[in-house]
Structures are given as structure tokens and as C-alpha cells.
Design a protein around this motif. Structure first.
Motif, PDB file in Angstrom:
ATOM      1  N   VAL A 352      44.531  46.181  29.524  1.00  0.00           N
ATOM      2  CA  VAL A 352      45.588  45.414  30.202  1.00  0.00           C
ATOM      3  C   VAL A 352      45.906  46.041  31.554  1.00  0.00           C
ATOM      4  O   VAL A 352      46.075  45.346  32.566  1.00  0.00           O
ATOM      5  N   ARG A 353      45.981  47.377  31.600  1.00  0.00           N
ATOM      6  CA  ARG A 353      46.257  48.043  32.881  1.00  0.00           C
ATOM      7  C   ARG A 353      45.098  47.868  33.851  1.00  0.00           C
ATOM      8  O   ARG A 353      45.313  47.698  35.049  1.00  0.00           O
ATOM      9  N   TRP A 354      43.864  47.942  33.334  1.00  0.00           N
ATOM     10  CA  TRP A 354      42.720  47.718  34.220  1.00  0.00           C
ATOM     11  C   TRP A 354      42.757  46.300  34.797  1.00  0.00           C
ATOM     12  O   TRP A 354      42.406  46.088  35.963  1.00  0.00           O
ATOM     13  N   PHE A 355      43.177  45.350  34.007  1.00  0.00           N
ATOM     14  CA  PHE A 355      43.191  43.974  34.482  1.00  0.00           C
ATOM     15  C   PHE A 355      44.362  43.710  35.417  1.00  0.00           C
ATOM     16  O   PHE A 355      44.229  43.017  36.427  1.00  0.00           O
ATOM     17  N   ARG A 356      45.546  44.277  35.081  1.00  0.00           N
ATOM     18  CA  ARG A 356      46.746  44.001  35.874  1.00  0.00           C
ATOM     19  C   ARG A 356      46.837  44.893  37.118  1.00  0.00           C
ATOM     20  O   ARG A 356      47.232  44.432  38.194  1.00  0.00           O
ATOM     21  N   TYR A 357      46.487  46.172  36.994  1.00  0.00           N
ATOM     22  CA  TYR A 357      46.566  47.109  38.118  1.00  0.00           C
ATOM     23  C   TYR A 357      45.208  47.796  38.304  1.00  0.00           C
ATOM     24  O   TYR A 357      45.026  48.960  37.915  1.00  0.00           O
ATOM     25  N   PRO A 358      44.222  47.120  38.829  1.00  0.00           N
ATOM     26  CA  PRO A 358      42.884  47.725  38.924  1.00  0.00           C
ATOM     27  C   PRO A 358      42.846  48.927  39.860  1.00  0.00           C
ATOM     28  O   PRO A 358      42.228  49.945  39.535  1.00  0.00           O
ATOM     29  N   ARG A 359      43.516  48.833  41.014  1.00  0.00           N
ATOM     30  CA  ARG A 359      43.471  49.958  41.957  1.00  0.00           C
ATOM     31  C   ARG A 359      44.207  51.163  41.410  1.00  0.00           C
ATOM     32  O   ARG A 359      43.728  52.303  41.493  1.00  0.00           O
ATOM     33  N   HIS A 360      45.380  50.928  40.852  1.00  0.00           N
ATOM     34  CA  HIS A 360      46.145  52.025  40.257  1.00  0.00           C
ATOM     35  C   HIS A 360      45.368  52.660  39.103  1.00  0.00           C
ATOM     36  O   HIS A 360      45.328  53.890  38.974  1.00  0.00           O
TER      37      HIS A 360
END
Length: 563
Positions: A352-360
Motif C-alpha cells: 500500500v505504501r509503495w502504491f500510495r507513496y512510491p518516492r517516499h
């Protein structure tokens, strides 16, 4: 005629030259007076500025003197109160000592009275003993006394036996103290052996199947009898296992063990070939061969056919060593990770984090690779957030925006040579004119002479250390322009800063609050448990700021503990 004309022309030219000279001298005088007036105004402005700065400095000095006087008065009052408290404590201790002395005297008197009572009781006991002596002369009383003595002896022996038993039980309990109980030992034994069986059984089961195939190879192909076939299978499989054990020992000693690993797989492949050879036989239809041992005609058998039995036996020989190889690799990687020779497991970032905040997420993943202290997802996520903020600040600075107050601008090499200063342009604006916009900037005029230094095209870079600094930072005075940045009208008319002391006081207050926050953490978690990483995680400070505040807090904590 010509001379007269030439003389007349010369007179005209001389008159025009004199008139032009008079006009130029007049214009020069006017410009000189204008320049003198400008210089006078600038001198007056400089004097006014110096007077204003001197007045502000005097006000700051008076304020600091007043603060010092208040601190001295407060310290004097505190010392006087502490002295009064010490005197009161001494008086209280003196009164307590006197009271204890009186109580001791009362106890002595009570002991004297008790002694008198005891003496009287002793006289009574003497009289009773005389009466008992008189009764002892009677036979009946003697028999009763003997019976009572026997009963008392039996009771004493029984009590002695009970005391010995209690002493033995206490010794046994003391010997078992700190050791696991029988149930705990049984649980530990079952757990350890269950883990061993879980490792041994999956590895030895395929090897046992391979043993049957090698025994069949020795019987069918080599023609050995039954006892020697088992010895053949045991010799080959145990040789393979021994080479695998030597590979494991070499890896434990820190060697690569490549030779032992190759030998292990050579033995395993040999066992697989023998098992495949033994189980790959199939009879050839239409052929007849006389079997002397069976005394009958049989079909001729040919080998090296990919039968299910051949593939299964060969696979079992390889599976056993493959399982041992995987288990040994697991043990070796655990040991290497424990010794710090293999990287620890990095925190896993959810989909979910990779999808929502890829750069972060990519920044946190990259920082976790290079920084071993980012062992948890929260630490890596917060470090990525600080890194992204730092990058945004640097990008803004490159575009001409000012850096935050927590950044310090430093030169690249720190050379005092003016030739090493980077090139930048200055646009001077006349603030004393009615229309300040009359001046035109000259983009080709440099603020400093050109130089061929190595740092000519460089630019000051900002590197944040987490310390709060004054506006503008130590690398650039207040109001100094960055490369390529023009001076606006508001900055040109800005008054000298009157809040320098206030900024210093605000900075000191901020540092004291940060140190107090670290002290609160020490009171909450303990002095030894508050580390640099804990301060960073709980307070959000940068690494340098957290280090300085933790050092100050430890010094204050130790002083408070010893005082």
C-alpha cells in the motif's frame, strides 16, 4: 586675405573652445556639488545609523545588567533560605538526640525494675527446687519422674529426626534453587529433540530411500549378497554425509569450503547415477536369455530407461543433499549475520505504501540499505521524510529561495583569498531619490575583480546540522545577496535589526527546552536506556542536535545525581 580669414577662423574656434570650457567647468562644478551633497547625506545617514546602533547596544547592556542584578538577588535569597533550612535541621537533630537520651534513661530504669523482679523470681525458684528435692525422696515420685524422662527422650529423638528431615529437604530445595524443575527439563528435552527430529528426519528420509536403491544396485548390478549390499550402501551414503559435514565445519571456521562442496555433490551425483542405473532396467520383448540361478528362460533386461522408479530413486539421492545444503546455508547465514558479516534484515515496506507513496517508499528503502541503524519501518520512514525535506530545501535554494534558519551556508574551501570568492552581481539602488527605479542594473559589471581561481564558478552550499542559527547564517551577513539574486526595494530600505539579543535569547530558550525534554526521557526510561537513536525517535531532532542535547542532559543528570 587668407591670413586674415585664418585669423578670424582661429578667433572663432578659440571663442567656441573657451565657451565650451566654461560650460564644461560649470557642469563639472554642478556635478561635484551634487556628489558632495550626496556624500554629506550618506555621512549623516551613517552617523544616524551608528547612533541608533549605539543606543540599542546601551539598552541591551542595561537590560542585561538588570537581569544580572535580579539573578544575584535571587541567588542570595536562595542561599539565605538554604542556610535557615540547615540551621533548622541541626536544631531538629539536636532535639531528637536529647529525646533519644531520655528514652534510653527510661529503658535503663525499666531494666533495673525488671532485674529486681527477676531476683525475686530466682528466690522463688530456689524455694521450689528445695521442695522438689524433698519430693524426690519418695519412690512414687521417682517412678513418675523416670517415666516422664523416657517420654521426654522419645519426644527429643522424634524432634531430632524431624529436624534432620527438614534440614535434608532444605538442602535439596537449596540445591534445586535456580535450576529448572523436572517438568521444565522434560519440556526443554522434548522441544530440543523435536527440533532436532524436525531437521534430521526430512534429511535422512530421502537418504534412507537412496540406501535401498544403492543396496539394490550392489545386488542386481554388482552381484553382491545381502549383508554386503547394506555395507556398500552405508559406505557410499556415509561418505557423502561425511564430506558434507566437512563442508559445514569449514564454513564454521570461516573458510569457503569449495573443495568439500564440490566433493559432496560429486558423491551425491554418483549415488544418483547408481540409483538411476539400478532402477532403469526394463525387459526387452521377444528376447530370451537363460537364467542359471533361476533355471529358467527370461527376457533380456536393458538399462538407462527413464522409468518412474529410476527417476524417483535418483531424485531421492539428490534431495537429501539439497536439504542438507539448504540447512547448512541457513546456519552459516545466521552465524555470519550474528558476527556482522551479513546485512541484517531490512524493514519491509508494504504494498500500500509503495502504491500510495512510491518516492517516499523508494527513499526509505534506499536509506535502509546504507544505514544499518534504520532497523524498523518507522525509523526508515522518518529518515526518508527528513531526506526528502532536505532535498526540497536544497532545490528551493538552487532556484533562489532562502534556506531555512536551521541551515548553515559555508564556503567550499574556506580560503581567505578574494580570488577564491564566487562571482556574483550587485544592483545598487538609490534610496534617497524620489524615484528609486531610475538606476539601471549593469549585468556585465562584477562585484569583485575577475579571477582564475579554482573556486571561481562555485557557489555556497547549505548543509544542515540541526542547530538553530541567526537569520542569514554565519556564512553570509544579514542582507547579503546570494549569487544571481538582486536587492529589492524593501531590503534596501530595511532598518538595522533591533532584535538580535531577542534572537539569541530565543535560541538559548529553545536549547534549554530540548535539554529538558531529554532529561524527561531519562526520568521516564532510565539513564542507561536513553541512547542517541531513542532521542531522535522520541523528539524528532536531527542526529547532530540530538547528540549535543544528549551530552548536555547527561552532564546535568550526573551533576544532579552527585549533588
Amino acid at each position: 586675405m587668407i591670413l586674415a580669414a585664418a585669423a578670424a577662423e582661429a578667433g572663432h574656434v578659440s571663442a567656441r573652445a573657451e565657451a565650451e570650457a566654461v560650460r564644461i567647468r560649470g557642469q563639472a562644478g554642478r556635478e561635484a556639488s551634487q556628489v558632495r551633497e550626496d556624500a554629506g547625506r550618506e555621512k549623516d545617514a551613517a552617523r544616524q545609523t551608528a547612533a541608533r546602533v549605539r543606543r540599542l547596544a546601551e539598552e541591551d547592556i542595561e537590560r542585561l545588567r538588570a537581569t544580572a542584578a535580579d539573578d544575584a538577588e535571587r541567588l542570595t535569597r536562595t542561599a539565605r533560605e538554604e542556610a535557615e533550612r540547615i540551621v533548622a535541621s541541626a536544631r531538629a537533630r539536636t532535639e531528637a538526640g536529647l529525646k533519644e537520651a531520655e528514652e534510653a534513661l527510661d529503658r535503663a530504669r525499666a531494666r533495673e525494675a525488671d532485674a529486681e523482679v527477676t531476683l525475686k523470681a530466682a528466690d522463688d525458684m530456689v524455694k521450689e527446687a528445695a521442695a522438689r528435692m524433698a519430693r524426690a525422696s519418695n519412690r512414687t515420685e521417682q517412678r513418675i519422674k523416670r517415666r516422664n524422662l523416657r517420654h521426654e527422650a522419645r519426644e527429643e529423638r522424634r524432634e531430632a529426626r524431624e529436624a534432620r528431615r527438614c534440614r535434608v529437604r532444605d538442602q535439596q530445595a537449596a540445591a534445586r534453587a535456580g535450576k529448572p524443575t523436572r517438568t521444565e527439563r522434560l519440556k526443554l528435552f522434548v522441544l530440543v529433540n523435536a527440533e532436532r527430529l524436525l531437521v534430521v528426519l526430512p534429511i535422512t528420509a530421502p537418504m534412507a530411500v537412496a540406501w535401498t536403491g544403492q543396496a539394490g544396485f550392489a545386488q542386481d548390478i554388482l552381484g553382491w549378497v545381502t549383508p554386503w549390499t547394506i555395507l556398500f550402501a552405508a559406505a557410499f551414503e556415509l561418505s557423502t554425509a561425511f564430506v558434507g559435514w566437512m563442508y559445514h565445519q569449514a564454513r564454521k571456521d570461516g573458510d569457503a569450503g569449495t573443495l568439500y562442496r564440490i566433493a559432496t555433490w560429486v558423491f551425491a551425483m554418483g549415488a544418483a547415477v547408481m540409483n538411476f542405473w539400478h532402477a532403469s532396467g526394463e525387459p526387452t520383448p521377444g528376447t530370451r536369455v537363460w537364467d542359471e540361478s533361476a533355471r529358467r528362460w527370461v527376457e533380456e533386461v536393458t538399462y538407462w530407461h527413464f522409468t518412474p522408479k529410476a527417476v524417483a530413486f535418483a531424485t531421492m539421492s539428490i534431495v537429501g543433499m539439497a536439504l542438507w545444503e539448504l540447512y547448512a546455508t541457513l546456519l552459516h547465514r545466521r552465524a555470519l549475520r550474528r558476527d556482522g558479516k551479513v546485512a541484517q534484515a531490512r524493514p519491509s515496506i508494504g504494498l500500500v505504501r509503495w502504491f500510495r507513496y512510491p518516492r517516499h517508499s523508494f527513499t526509505a528503502w534506499s536509506l535502509a540499505i546504507t544505514d544499518a541503524s534504520l532497523s524498523t519501518l518507522n525509523r526508515a520512514w522518518f529518515a526518508a521524510e527528513r531526506e526528502l525535506v532536505h532535498r526540497r530545501n536544497l532545490e528551493s535554494a538552487r532556484r533562489g529561495s532562502p534556506l531555512p534558519a536551521t541551515y548553515r551556508v559555508l564556503p567550499l574551501n574556506g580560503s581567505a583569498n578574494p580570488g577564491q570568492v564566487p562571482d556574483f552581481f550587485v544592483n545598487l539602488v538609490r534610496t534617497d531619490l524620489a524615484n528609486p527605479g531610475q538606476g539601471e542594473p549593469n549585468a556585465n559589471r562584477r562585484a569583485l575583480p575577475s579571477s582564475s581561481g579554482a573556486n571561481r564558478a562555485g557557489a555556497n552550499q547549505g548543509s544542515g546540522n540541526g542547530e538553530p542559527e541567526l537569520v542569514g547564517g554565519p556564512g553570509r551577513t544579514k542582507g547579503e545577496l546570494a549569487p544571481g539574486q538582486g536587492l529589492n526595494r524593501r531590503d534596501a530600505n530595511r532598518e538595522p535589526a533591533a532584535d538580535g539579543t531577542t534572537n539569541l535569547m530565543t535560541r538559548s530558550q529553545q536549547q534549554r527546552e530540548q535539554v529538558q525534554e531529554v532529561l524527561n526521557l531519562m526520568d521516564e526510561l532510565g539513564f542507561e536506556n536513553v541512547k542517541l537513536q531513542v532521542v531522535q525517535d522520541r523528539t524528532g531532532m536531527t542526529k547532530t542536535t540530538a547528540y549535543h542535547r544528549l551530552t548536555d542532559a547527561r552532564r546535568i543528570y550526573e551533576t544532579r545525581a552527585t549533588g
